[in-house]
Design an enzyme around this catalytic site. Structure first.
Site, short mmCIF file in Angstrom:
data_model
loop_
_atom_site.label_atom_id
_atom_site.label_comp_id
_atom_site.label_asym_id
_atom_site.label_seq_id
_atom_site.Cartn_x
_atom_site.Cartn_y
_atom_site.Cartn_z
N ARG A 44 2.55 1.58 0.95
CA ARG A 44 2.57 0.24 0.34
C ARG A 44 2.58 -0.83 1.43
O ARG A 44 1.91 -1.86 1.34
CB ARG A 44 3.80 0.09 -0.58
CG ARG A 44 3.74 0.98 -1.82
CD ARG A 44 4.81 0.63 -2.84
NE ARG A 44 6.17 0.90 -2.40
CZ ARG A 44 6.82 2.05 -2.57
NH1 ARG A 44 6.22 3.06 -3.19
NH2 ARG A 44 8.07 2.18 -2.16
N LYS A 134 7.55 -16.56 -9.21
CA LYS A 134 6.72 -16.27 -10.39
C LYS A 134 7.54 -15.52 -11.44
O LYS A 134 8.36 -14.67 -11.12
CB LYS A 134 5.53 -15.40 -9.97
CG LYS A 134 4.82 -14.73 -11.14
CD LYS A 134 3.76 -13.76 -10.72
CE LYS A 134 3.87 -12.50 -11.56
NZ LYS A 134 2.76 -11.57 -11.36
N GLU A 175 4.19 -18.35 -15.87
CA GLU A 175 3.08 -17.47 -16.25
C GLU A 175 3.23 -16.92 -17.66
O GLU A 175 3.83 -15.87 -17.86
CB GLU A 175 2.95 -16.31 -15.24
CG GLU A 175 1.78 -15.39 -15.59
CD GLU A 175 1.54 -14.25 -14.61
OE1 GLU A 175 2.27 -14.17 -13.60
OE2 GLU A 175 0.64 -13.45 -14.86
N LYS A 217 0.34 -20.60 -14.58
CA LYS A 217 -0.53 -19.44 -14.35
C LYS A 217 -0.85 -18.78 -15.68
O LYS A 217 -0.11 -17.92 -16.15
CB LYS A 217 0.16 -18.46 -13.40
CG LYS A 217 -0.60 -17.15 -13.20
CD LYS A 217 -0.10 -16.35 -12.03
CE LYS A 217 -0.79 -15.00 -11.98
NZ LYS A 217 -0.56 -14.30 -10.71
P1 13P Z 1 -4.09 -10.01 -12.40
O1 13P Z 1 -4.92 -11.07 -11.75
O2 13P Z 1 -4.43 -8.61 -11.97
O3 13P Z 1 -4.00 -10.19 -13.89
O4 13P Z 1 -2.61 -10.19 -11.84
C1 13P Z 1 -2.09 -11.43 -11.69
C2 13P Z 1 -0.65 -11.36 -11.89
O5 13P Z 1 0.11 -11.76 -11.03
C3 13P Z 1 -0.14 -10.80 -13.16
O6 13P Z 1 1.20 -11.10 -13.30
#
Ligand code: 13P
Length: 342
Positions: A44, A134, A175, A217
């Site tokens: 990772r 986030k 998000e 987001k």
């Molecule tokens: P994806 O662009 O693969 O949807 O992932 C963005 C992300 O941070 C999802 O929480």
């Protein structure tokens, strides 16, 4: 609010967007399974280090969202990965939610957890260099979902998270992701996303969050992955901009879309179509950029295949996708760029 707004604006500076590299342990294992590579701590680290050291990506990438393990990790040479980003002027961010868990008495729906102890964790992450965070809530579309119950509890949690971030001096990326799984129409996605965004902004307002110091987001407005009626990039752009104009205040500095399972090319083309409309004079009060996970990483992941001999090829694949999405954030992408110079 001053510093928060400055950071938020730096993240959506012209031509720049976010790399989401914050896959949880379970998700990164799934990604590594797809290339037949074991998900060890070293693998990772090696994979994320190669992304963070790809050539010239700081021209296209303003911020990287890290997972808890990564924000503590050192590169193979001993430098903390956070420092590798900072030296390139890339802003480190951190996923702080604890994942979407089943919502009681709401079959098929989830609520995102992670508020307990968040104030203290934010202080710790600030000390490690994080300047933005986030929190992701997810919503499933069916004939009668998402429920208002699911919409309300997730909006409340997003508001709690965002307020705690701003109190700590960290920019919250808010998000709410309406998932593209299912056979619903693009109209149904617009309807559900509008309801979700209305609830989220009501809570941000209620909980005294300064909108100049957040980034949103969201998903784009798309037909479900199994819907037979497909939509063009321009139709997607038109629906997405209409939905967000109605539900997202102009004080928000930027909208950084997630890719959500779209193909790499579609995620880029759809963002580009929105920015082309903006350039043509459509009213769009926010910067429109990307915060992609899969759509920025999958070419690099498949070029790498867990083999150190492929590191440079994987770096080049990531740099190429980052460049194309940067073009899309300016509305200056064209599909011919996919193969140009390759
Ligand atoms: P994806 O662009 O693969 O949807 O992932 C963005 C992300 O941070 C999802 O929480």
């Amino acid at each position: 609010m001053g510093d928060l707004a400055v950071t938020a604006q730096a993240i959506v500076a012209p031509g720049k967007g976010i790399l989401a590299a914050d896959e949880s342990s379970g998700t990164i294992k799934k990604r590594f399974d797809s290339i037949g590579t074991e998900s060890t701590e070293t693998n990772r680290r090696d994979y994320r280090e190669l992304l963070f050291t790809a050539p010239d990506v700081s021209a296209f990438i303003s911020g990287v969202i890290l997972f808890d393990e990564t924000i503590h990790q050192k590169a193979a040479g001993g430098t903390p990965l956070v420092q590798i980003l900072e030296r390139q002027g890339i802003i480190p961010g951190i996923k702080v939610d604890a994942g979407a868990k089943p919502l009681p008495f709401a079959p098929g729906e989830t609520v995102t957890e992670g508020l307990d102890g968040l104030r203290d964790r934010l202080q710790a992450y600030l000390g490690l260099g994080a300047r933005f965070a986030k929190w992701r809530a997810t919503y499933t579309i069916t004939a009668d979902l998402p429920s208002q119950y699911c919409i309300d509890v997730n909006a409340h949690a997003l508001g709690r998270y965002a307020a705690l971030c701003q109190e700590a001096g960290i920019v919250p990326i808010v998000e709410p992701e309406v998932l593209m799984d299912g056979d619903h129409t693009i109209e149904r996605c617009e309807e559900a996303t509008t309801a979700v965004l209305e609830a989220v902004f009501a809570q941000l307002f209620e909980q005294r969050v300064g909108l100049e110091g957040i980034l949103l987001k969201p998903n784009m407005i798309l037909p479900g992955a199994d819907c037979s009626a497909r939509a063009s990039s321009d139709e997607i752009a038109a629906a997405t901009l209409r939905c967000f104009r109605r539900a997202v205040p102009a004080a928000v500095p930027g909208i950084v879309f997630l890719s959500g399972g779209q193909s790499d090319e579609a995620a880029t083309a759809n963002l580009d179509a929105m920015n082309k409309r903006k350039a043509a004079g459509e009213v769009v009060p926010w910067a429109l950029s990307f915060s992609y996970g899969r759509a920025l990483q999958s070419a690099a992941l498949h070029a790498w295949k867990g083999d150190a001999a492929n590191t440079d090829a994987a770096r080049a694949a990531f740099a190429h996708r980052a460049h194309l999405n940067s073009e899309a954030s300016r509305g200056s992408y064209s599909p011919e760029m996919e193969t140009a110079g390759r």
